[in-house]
Scaffold this active site. Structure first.
Site, PDB file in Angstrom:
ATOM      1  N   PRO A 126       0.736   5.221  42.740  1.00 52.87           N
ATOM      2  CA  PRO A 126       2.134   5.425  42.109  1.00 52.87           C
ATOM      3  C   PRO A 126       3.053   4.536  42.590  1.00 52.87           C
ATOM      4  O   PRO A 126       4.315   4.501  42.379  1.00 52.87           O
ATOM      5  CB  PRO A 126       2.487   7.008  42.550  1.00 52.87           C
ATOM      6  CG  PRO A 126       1.744   7.133  44.026  1.00 52.87           C
ATOM      7  CD  PRO A 126       0.627   6.267  43.769  1.00 52.87           C
ATOM      8  N   GLU A 127       2.935   3.535  43.392  1.00 53.56           N
ATOM      9  CA  GLU A 127       3.715   2.589  44.092  1.00 53.56           C
ATOM     10  C   GLU A 127       4.767   1.827  43.324  1.00 53.56           C
ATOM     11  O   GLU A 127       6.019   1.839  43.619  1.00 53.56           O
ATOM     12  CB  GLU A 127       3.005   1.611  45.021  1.00 53.56           C
ATOM     13  CG  GLU A 127       2.379   2.262  46.471  1.00 53.56           C
ATOM     14  CD  GLU A 127       1.114   2.673  46.025  1.00 53.56           C
ATOM     15  OE1 GLU A 127       0.304   2.751  47.127  1.00 53.56           O
ATOM     16  OE2 GLU A 127       0.654   3.031  45.054  1.00 53.56           O
ATOM     17  N   VAL A 128       4.419   1.529  42.130  1.00 48.07           N
ATOM     18  CA  VAL A 128       5.177   0.706  41.237  1.00 48.07           C
ATOM     19  C   VAL A 128       6.402   1.541  40.823  1.00 48.07           C
ATOM     20  O   VAL A 128       7.379   0.911  40.586  1.00 48.07           O
ATOM     21  CB  VAL A 128       4.531  -0.050  40.064  1.00 48.07           C
ATOM     22  CG1 VAL A 128       4.246   0.880  39.117  1.00 48.07           C
ATOM     23  CG2 VAL A 128       5.054  -0.943  39.490  1.00 48.07           C
ATOM     24  N   HIS A 185       7.979   3.472  42.551  1.00 50.60           N
ATOM     25  CA  HIS A 185       8.960   3.483  43.600  1.00 50.60           C
ATOM     26  C   HIS A 185       9.289   2.284  44.241  1.00 50.60           C
ATOM     27  O   HIS A 185       9.750   2.294  45.458  1.00 50.60           O
ATOM     28  CB  HIS A 185       8.311   4.574  44.506  1.00 50.60           C
ATOM     29  CG  HIS A 185       7.767   5.729  44.016  1.00 50.60           C
ATOM     30  ND1 HIS A 185       8.780   6.983  43.623  1.00 50.60           N
ATOM     31  CD2 HIS A 185       6.576   6.190  43.466  1.00 50.60           C
ATOM     32  CE1 HIS A 185       8.185   7.821  43.258  1.00 50.60           C
ATOM     33  NE2 HIS A 185       6.966   7.590  42.929  1.00 50.60           N
TER      34      HIS A 185
END
Length: 251
Positions: A129-131, A133
């Site tokens: 899910p990094e992108v 955030h």
């Protein structure tokens, strides 16, 4: 330190991420400890195969510990990050089997995809899910296309959504689904440990030669991308404590 490295018999050792109260999220100290464990495992003749698992019922690992990031205002350096990932910073020629359940998120999924085989529970949910955030998966951005193909890798990385165990198996993100992934992983590791260790280590070295070369070629690019993304407003809102704890979408 909440990472255990214990013998399970027959040349199999189990590495347990043991922070269930934090969904096995890992801070800088835990990442450094993982690097030390991989070095020890490679050096010891009695270690023939490894199982990597997470303690508690809810998660293999929810990724990096954002509580620590908010407290320190920084992320771990790229060398420590690389050393924490099996067969990346530290060459690890012993086979590693990941036993996955519950949340397998962010850096947790990075650990999983760099294991040699992945056994998932039916309840496993896997996501980068990094992108969403303002963050990066970095080294996994280099590795993932070689596992699932470029198109699937882009969808996984750019949407940030969570994949079920069945979806993950369909795209080769996991090898098997089992009701007891730890037991299945131990059984698989024991079979691997029974093979010729010289042949096993040389075979793994050859199979992963291109991946390791690609990571080595692009590690400076990853390091620079991590510097660049740290300048973004959304990244800062997570690291400085102003934003919400990152989480994967489960739709």
């Amino acid at each position: 330190m909440s990472i255990e490295f214990e013998a399970a018999g027959d040349g199999v050792f189990v590495v347990t991420l043991n922070r269930p109260e934090r969904l096995n999220a890992l801070d800088a100290g835990h990442k450094a400890a993982l690097g030390d464990i991989w070095r020890e495992a490679e050096a010891r003749d009695d270690v023939r195969a490894i199982v990597l698992r997470g303690a508690g019922p809810k998660a293999f690992s929810a990724g990096s510990d954002f509580k620590e990031m908010k407290a320190t205002g920084r992320t771990v350096d790229t060398d420590t990050l690389a050393n924490a990932i099996p067969s990346v910073g530290v060459e690890l020629t012993k086979p590693v089997v990941a036993a996955l359940h519950g949340y397998v998120i962010g850096f947790g999924l990075t650990l999983a995809i760099h294991c040699d085989m992945r056994v998932a529970a039916p309840d496993a949910r896997l996501a980068f899910p990094e992108v969403e955030h303002g963050m990066l998966s970095g080294i996994s951005d280099i590795t993932l296309p070689g596992i699932v193909g470029e198109a699937a890798a882009l969808e996984i990385m750019l949407t940030g959504r969570a994949y079920s165990a069945d979806e993950a198996r369909e795209i080769r993100l996991v090898n098997r689904i089992a009701p007891d992934p730890h037991g299945e992983a131990l059984q698989l590791a024991r079979a691997l440990a029974g093979n010729s260790m010289s042949a096993t280590r040389l075979t793994k070295k050859l199979v992963l030669a291109e991946r390791r070369a690609a990571i080595a070629r692009h590690l400076q690019l990853v390091a620079q991308a991590r510097v660049d993304i740290a300048q973004s407003g959304r990244h800062a809102s997570v690291v400085d404590g102003g934003g919400a704890q990152p989480r994967a979408r489960m739709d």
